[in-house]
Motif scaffolding. Sequence first.
Motif, PDB file in Angstrom:
ATOM      1  N   UNK A 167       0.828  -1.210   0.000  1.00 31.31           N
ATOM      2  CA  UNK A 167       0.000   0.000   0.000  1.00 31.31           C
ATOM      3  C   UNK A 167       0.863   1.262   0.000  1.00 31.31           C
ATOM      4  N   UNK A 168       1.937   1.273   0.776  1.00 36.53           N
ATOM      5  CA  UNK A 168       2.816   2.439   0.798  1.00 36.53           C
ATOM      6  C   UNK A 168       3.499   2.617  -0.557  1.00 36.53           C
ATOM      7  N   UNK A 169       3.924   1.530  -1.178  1.00 33.76           N
ATOM      8  CA  UNK A 169       4.523   1.619  -2.515  1.00 33.76           C
ATOM      9  C   UNK A 169       3.539   2.221  -3.504  1.00 33.76           C
ATOM     10  N   UNK A 170       2.273   1.841  -3.368  1.00 31.75           N
ATOM     11  CA  UNK A 170       1.252   2.384  -4.266  1.00 31.75           C
ATOM     12  C   UNK A 170       1.043   3.870  -4.008  1.00 31.75           C
ATOM     13  N   UNK A 171       1.012   4.272  -2.735  1.00 23.26           N
ATOM     14  CA  UNK A 171       0.852   5.698  -2.402  1.00 23.26           C
ATOM     15  C   UNK A 171       2.011   6.527  -2.932  1.00 23.26           C
ATOM     16  N   UNK A 172       3.204   5.945  -2.922  1.00 27.53           N
ATOM     17  CA  UNK A 172       4.401   6.651  -3.385  1.00 27.53           C
ATOM     18  C   UNK A 172       4.643   6.472  -4.879  1.00 27.53           C
ATOM     19  N   UNK A 173       3.766   5.713  -5.530  1.00 27.58           N
ATOM     20  CA  UNK A 173       3.890   5.453  -6.968  1.00 27.58           C
ATOM     21  C   UNK A 173       5.242   4.817  -7.307  1.00 27.58           C
ATOM     22  N   UNK A 174       5.612   3.801  -6.495  1.00 34.48           N
ATOM     23  CA  UNK A 174       6.901   3.132  -6.680  1.00 34.48           C
ATOM     24  C   UNK A 174       6.801   1.861  -7.506  1.00 34.48           C
ATOM     25  N   UNK A 175       5.580   1.382  -7.740  1.00 32.01           N
ATOM     26  CA  UNK A 175       5.412   0.171  -8.542  1.00 32.01           C
ATOM     27  C   UNK A 175       5.077  -1.038  -7.699  1.00 32.01           C
ATOM     28  N   UNK A 176       4.903  -2.167  -8.376  1.00 29.28           N
ATOM     29  CA  UNK A 176       4.500  -3.437  -7.762  1.00 29.28           C
ATOM     30  C   UNK A 176       5.473  -4.526  -8.201  1.00 29.28           C
ATOM     31  N   UNK A 177       5.848  -5.448  -7.301  1.00 33.65           N
ATOM     32  CA  UNK A 177       5.430  -5.609  -5.907  1.00 33.65           C
ATOM     33  C   UNK A 177       6.052  -4.566  -4.988  1.00 33.65           C
ATOM     34  N   UNK A 178       5.336  -4.266  -3.905  1.00 34.81           N
ATOM     35  CA  UNK A 178       5.708  -3.146  -3.074  1.00 34.81           C
ATOM     36  C   UNK A 178       6.965  -3.325  -2.261  1.00 34.81           C
ATOM     37  N   UNK A 179       7.192  -4.530  -1.723  1.00 35.42           N
ATOM     38  CA  UNK A 179       8.350  -4.753  -0.856  1.00 35.42           C
ATOM     39  C   UNK A 179       9.670  -4.408  -1.518  1.00 35.42           C
ATOM     40  N   UNK A 180       9.991  -5.029  -2.646  1.00 34.73           N
ATOM     41  CA  UNK A 180      11.249  -4.701  -3.325  1.00 34.73           C
ATOM     42  C   UNK A 180      11.305  -3.247  -3.783  1.00 34.73           C
ATOM     43  N   UNK A 181      10.150  -2.695  -4.200  1.00 40.02           N
ATOM     44  CA  UNK A 181      10.132  -1.314  -4.679  1.00 40.02           C
ATOM     45  C   UNK A 181      10.461  -0.341  -3.550  1.00 40.02           C
ATOM     46  N   UNK A 182       9.868  -0.556  -2.372  1.00 35.56           N
ATOM     47  CA  UNK A 182      10.163   0.307  -1.222  1.00 35.56           C
ATOM     48  C   UNK A 182      11.626   0.160  -0.813  1.00 35.56           C
ATOM     49  N   UNK A 183      12.137  -1.068  -0.817  1.00 37.09           N
ATOM     50  CA  UNK A 183      13.530  -1.265  -0.415  1.00 37.09           C
ATOM     51  C   UNK A 183      14.488  -0.543  -1.362  1.00 37.09           C
ATOM     52  N   UNK A 184      14.216  -0.604  -2.664  1.00 40.10           N
ATOM     53  CA  UNK A 184      15.092   0.090  -3.622  1.00 40.10           C
ATOM     54  C   UNK A 184      15.085   1.597  -3.371  1.00 40.10           C
ATOM     55  N   UNK A 185      13.893   2.159  -3.150  1.00 34.55           N
ATOM     56  CA  UNK A 185      13.810   3.595  -2.892  1.00 34.55           C
ATOM     57  C   UNK A 185      14.470   3.945  -1.568  1.00 34.55           C
ATOM     58  N   UNK A 186      14.266   3.101  -0.554  1.00 37.88           N
ATOM     59  CA  UNK A 186      14.816   3.363   0.779  1.00 37.88           C
ATOM     60  C   UNK A 186      16.337   3.367   0.772  1.00 37.88           C
ATOM     61  N   UNK A 187      16.937   2.576  -0.091  1.00 38.93           N
ATOM     62  CA  UNK A 187      18.398   2.528  -0.165  1.00 38.93           C
ATOM     63  C   UNK A 187      18.987   3.874  -0.590  1.00 38.93           C
ATOM     64  N   UNK A 188      18.176   4.683  -1.287  1.00 35.04           N
ATOM     65  CA  UNK A 188      18.631   6.010  -1.728  1.00 35.04           C
ATOM     66  C   UNK A 188      18.230   7.100  -0.735  1.00 35.04           C
ATOM     67  N   UNK A 189      17.372   6.755   0.229  1.00 34.19           N
ATOM     68  CA  UNK A 189      16.777   7.766   1.075  1.00 34.19           C
ATOM     69  C   UNK A 189      17.425   7.920   2.438  1.00 34.19           C
ATOM     70  N   UNK A 190      16.951   8.941   3.159  1.00 38.31           N
ATOM     71  CA  UNK A 190      17.398   9.250   4.518  1.00 38.31           C
ATOM     72  C   UNK A 190      16.288   8.858   5.487  1.00 38.31           C
ATOM     73  N   UNK A 191      16.468   7.786   6.274  1.00 40.60           N
ATOM     74  CA  UNK A 191      15.398   7.342   7.168  1.00 40.60           C
ATOM     75  C   UNK A 191      15.141   8.297   8.328  1.00 40.60           C
ATOM     76  N   UNK A 192      16.058   9.221   8.577  1.00 39.36           N
ATOM     77  CA  UNK A 192      15.899  10.124   9.702  1.00 39.36           C
ATOM     78  C   UNK A 192      15.225  11.440   9.363  1.00 39.36           C
TER      79      UNK A 192
END
Length: 350
Positions: A167-192
């Motif tokens: 659901x979060x991947x869909x909200x962020x328009x990251x694609x499907x499946x969401x798990x790998x898509x969120x992880x790829x984006x998170x690797x570039x991001x700042x969690x803090x």
Amino acid sequence: MIVLGIESSCDETAAAVVRDDRTVLADVVLSQLDEHRPYGGVVPEIAARAHLDHLDHLVAEALSRSGIGLAETDAIAATGGPGLIGGVMVGVMTGKALALVAGKPFIAVNHLEGHALTARLTDDLAFPYLLLLVSGGHCQLLAVEGVGRYRRLGATIDDAAGEAFDKVAKMLDLGYPGGPAVQRAAERGDPGRFALPRPMKGRPDCDFSFSGLKNAVRLLIADQAPLSEADRDDIAAAFQMAVAEAIADRTKRAMGLFAMTYGGPGALVVAGGVAANAQLRRTLTDIAGQTGFRLVAPPLNLCTDNAAMIAWAGLEHFRLGHQDGMDFAPRPRWPLDPQAKQLRGAGVKA
């Protein structure tokens, strides 16, 4: 002893052949990602039709790769639930037909038990051990006491972790499946950069919750709109970290209960599709080191849905003399611990 396994509970069609010396002779999986990607999630009717179209030739391929004929198998195991009922029906009916044709015993396997026993296939793990089962439809902590013997310590009170990733991947328009898509984006991001809640953290039980976290992400996206690519990456990183830390907090609580009940630290097994998430594995490695538990994480191909785990669970039951009749009815819900309270979360099929 050799068992043919069939898996069709969600959107992977799979067949495998496993021997009782823990050798996977063949493991064939056909993903349905392309069929479901336009819809941003699994469509049950499309999944069932795909299982029906492909399962026969996948079984033939698994037998061919293993060098084992159907007549040389000792039993046929198929996922009997829980899951999307159309797909489960396809697998069960195929398993029954093969068992009848070959004159072999039929074993209906609980899909969750397939995940629960995978560590015994990969690591020859002794009972008891603690299991974190975390996937698109399930988020549970269980004490695995033996084949068919499970005590649930905690579960999601609303949504499963994998469903939240989708659901979060869909909200962020990251694609499907969401798990790998969120992880790829998170690797570039700042969690803090963004603060998100850690649901249920510090609670005395071992239950999970993810619906509030999803809503917090939705509100954050609305507040930051329009999102830049950096915004998406940072939100993905913050969300992934929140999920990992929330799961770690609940799991650490379960470790304490397990140690008190079973005489000290043991093994923590993590299984299910979300177990492939690198951040979650790092976080669980840290808490295992803090508590004296041994972390056992099966290879990524055996964390996601597969038929090797179904064949192995069927083999474990068959060794104990268990088998099912041709009147076995597929089950959309099939809890491992029937004494535990019923789960009613939106993403839960247990």
